[in-house]
Design an enzyme around this catalytic site. Structure first.
Site, PDB file in Angstrom:
ATOM      1  N   ASN A   9      56.333  37.114   7.299  1.00 52.74           N
ATOM      2  CA  ASN A   9      57.086  37.020   8.554  1.00 52.74           C
ATOM      3  C   ASN A   9      58.010  35.804   8.428  1.00 52.74           C
ATOM      4  O   ASN A   9      57.570  34.670   8.581  1.00 52.74           O
ATOM      5  CB  ASN A   9      56.098  36.850   9.719  1.00 52.74           C
ATOM      6  CG  ASN A   9      56.802  36.697  11.047  1.00 52.74           C
ATOM      7  OD1 ASN A   9      58.022  36.860  11.143  1.00 52.74           O
ATOM      8  ND2 ASN A   9      56.041  36.365  12.082  1.00 52.74           N
ATOM      9  N   LYS A  11      60.321  34.938  10.344  1.00 51.09           N
ATOM     10  CA  LYS A  11      60.725  34.388  11.651  1.00 51.09           C
ATOM     11  C   LYS A  11      62.230  34.082  11.627  1.00 51.09           C
ATOM     12  O   LYS A  11      62.985  34.792  10.963  1.00 51.09           O
ATOM     13  CB  LYS A  11      59.878  33.164  12.009  1.00 51.09           C
ATOM     14  CG  LYS A  11      58.377  33.466  11.893  1.00 51.09           C
ATOM     15  CD  LYS A  11      57.484  32.424  12.484  1.00 51.09           C
ATOM     16  CE  LYS A  11      56.036  32.839  12.292  1.00 51.09           C
ATOM     17  NZ  LYS A  11      55.084  31.927  12.916  1.00 51.09           N
ATOM     18  N   HIS A  97      54.298  39.766  18.584  1.00 56.94           N
ATOM     19  CA  HIS A  97      53.953  38.472  17.990  1.00 56.94           C
ATOM     20  C   HIS A  97      53.777  37.448  19.116  1.00 56.94           C
ATOM     21  O   HIS A  97      54.499  37.498  20.123  1.00 56.94           O
ATOM     22  CB  HIS A  97      55.054  38.022  17.020  1.00 56.94           C
ATOM     23  CG  HIS A  97      54.642  36.841  16.221  1.00 56.94           C
ATOM     24  ND1 HIS A  97      54.684  35.561  16.725  1.00 56.94           N
ATOM     25  CD2 HIS A  97      54.122  36.736  14.970  1.00 56.94           C
ATOM     26  CE1 HIS A  97      54.219  34.727  15.813  1.00 56.94           C
ATOM     27  NE2 HIS A  97      53.874  35.407  14.739  1.00 56.94           N
ATOM     28  N   GLU A  99      54.712  34.533  19.474  1.00 55.29           N
ATOM     29  CA  GLU A  99      55.935  33.803  19.842  1.00 55.29           C
ATOM     30  C   GLU A  99      56.800  34.637  20.779  1.00 55.29           C
ATOM     31  O   GLU A  99      57.433  34.110  21.689  1.00 55.29           O
ATOM     32  CB  GLU A  99      56.713  33.410  18.566  1.00 55.29           C
ATOM     33  CG  GLU A  99      56.009  32.275  17.832  1.00 55.29           C
ATOM     34  CD  GLU A  99      56.140  32.315  16.317  1.00 55.29           C
ATOM     35  OE1 GLU A  99      57.055  32.983  15.794  1.00 55.29           O
ATOM     36  OE2 GLU A  99      55.296  31.676  15.638  1.00 55.29           O
ATOM     37  N   GLU A 169      46.031  37.369  15.197  1.00 60.35           N
ATOM     38  CA  GLU A 169      46.589  36.047  14.923  1.00 60.35           C
ATOM     39  C   GLU A 169      46.169  35.078  16.023  1.00 60.35           C
ATOM     40  O   GLU A 169      46.822  35.028  17.079  1.00 60.35           O
ATOM     41  CB  GLU A 169      48.118  36.119  14.884  1.00 60.35           C
ATOM     42  CG  GLU A 169      48.647  37.042  13.808  1.00 60.35           C
ATOM     43  CD  GLU A 169      50.057  36.657  13.399  1.00 60.35           C
ATOM     44  OE1 GLU A 169      50.285  36.443  12.208  1.00 60.35           O
ATOM     45  OE2 GLU A 169      50.930  36.540  14.282  1.00 60.35           O
ATOM     46  N   GLY A 175      50.992  28.335  12.345  1.00 60.07           N
ATOM     47  CA  GLY A 175      51.896  27.227  12.037  1.00 60.07           C
ATOM     48  C   GLY A 175      51.257  25.857  12.207  1.00 60.07           C
ATOM     49  O   GLY A 175      51.934  24.846  12.213  1.00 60.07           O
ATOM     50  N   SER A 215      48.225  30.458   9.349  1.00 63.01           N
ATOM     51  CA  SER A 215      48.075  29.493   8.263  1.00 63.01           C
ATOM     52  C   SER A 215      47.427  30.064   6.994  1.00 63.01           C
ATOM     53  O   SER A 215      46.676  29.374   6.303  1.00 63.01           O
ATOM     54  CB  SER A 215      47.317  28.255   8.754  1.00 63.01           C
ATOM     55  OG  SER A 215      48.028  27.637   9.821  1.00 63.01           O
TER      56      SER A 215
HETATM   57  P1  PGA Z   1      51.832  30.933   9.862  1.00 66.50           P
HETATM   58  O1  PGA Z   1      52.407  32.083  10.853  1.00 66.50           O
HETATM   59  O2  PGA Z   1      51.398  31.644   8.617  1.00 66.50           O
HETATM   60  O3  PGA Z   1      52.988  30.012   9.646  1.00 66.50           O
HETATM   61  O4  PGA Z   1      50.693  30.294  10.574  1.00 66.50           O
HETATM   62  C1  PGA Z   1      51.787  33.317  10.962  1.00 66.50           C
HETATM   63  C2  PGA Z   1      52.554  34.183  11.925  1.00 66.50           C
HETATM   64  O5  PGA Z   1      53.020  33.649  12.950  1.00 66.50           O
HETATM   65  O6  PGA Z   1      52.741  35.395  11.703  1.00 66.50           O
END
Ligand code: PGA
Length: 253
Positions: A9, A11, A97, A99, A169, A175, A215
């Protein structure tokens, strides 16, 4: 055997040439995927065509969009429909997601509409769910995530649900460098599968791929993916690094 998936991803990161370089570097490693293993790249809309061209001919490598709109078509300036993605031969779309839920106020009901549109246009949704830290601290994550599934997925019939990939998630692990322990991931994945079995039956639930996100890195992927109900990962930060993401693809069981 269930599909095992390493999904990147990106982003809202990378200039186009950086994205191209990243894909080139990963593809040059020639990691051959077994029939049940898949690498998927969820790239920003303007890079979909480039990414699709780059991976063409690479078996079990695919591209995903990171979102689509919850209406079919019309006067929605700046939005992208499921039909548009389908017309560009994009096979997957990430939906819900955290976000998007947080910054764009996407509700479970809105996501139910997005799932309908994705599926009716032949796209496979990668449906994200997961709890914030406050919910984990009060130990009500199971109920919280179950509600997300119930309100966004349970109107789908068995044939539709088979096309859905679920990504768990936990928001507190995205993150943050703070990965859920493999036991925490396994526990939730088993719970999700049980919830899906309650609605759709055990056989169907056992066919569903449930990815872990939060992560995931080259160094922890194998351990997380070794859990019986974890079928791969949805990876943000580490997917922007060719070495890291290649290691993650190679860690697929
Ligand atoms: P990350 O993000 O691996 O940076 O924690 C995962 C995601 O948001 O899909």
């Amino acid at each position: 055997m269930r599909k095992k998936i390493a999904a990147a991803n990106w982003k809202m990161n990378l200039r186009k040439e950086q994205g191209e370089q990243l894909l080139t570097a990963i593809l040059q490693k020639n990691i051959s995927l077994k029939p049940h293993q898949f690498a998927i790249f969820a790239v920003p809309f303007p890079y979909l065509e480039m990414a699709n061209e780059k991976i063409s001919g690479k078996i079990n490598y695919s591209v995903a969009a990171q979102n689509c709109y919850h209406k079919a078509a019309g006067a929605f300036t700046g939005e992208v429909s499921a039909e548009m993605l389908s017309s560009m031969h994009i096979p997957y779309v990430v939906l819900g997601h955290s976000e998007r839920r947080e910054y764009f106020a996407e509700s479970n009901a809105m996501l139910a509409e997005k799932l309908n549109l994705a599926l009716s246009n032949g796209l496979q949704p990668i449906f994200c769910c997961g709890e914030p830290l406050s919910i984990r601290e009060e130990n009500s994550q199971n109920e919280y995530v179950e509600k997300q599934l119930r309100e966004s997925l349970f109107h789908l019939d068995a044939e539709q649900i088979k096309k859905v990939i679920i990504a768990y998630e936990p928001i507190w692990a995205i993150g943050t460098g703070k990965t859920a322990s493999s036991e925490q991931a396994q526990e939730m994945h088993a719970h999700l599968r049980k919830v899906m079995a309650g609605k759709y039956g055990t056989d169907l639930a056992n066919e569903l791929s449930v990815l872990y996100g939060g992560s995931v890195k080259g160094s922890n992927a194998a351990e997380i993916f070794s859990q019986p109900d974890v079928d791969g990962g949805l990876v943000g930060g580490a997917s922007l690094n060719a070495e890291e993401f290649s290691q993650i693809i190679s860690a697929l069981p």
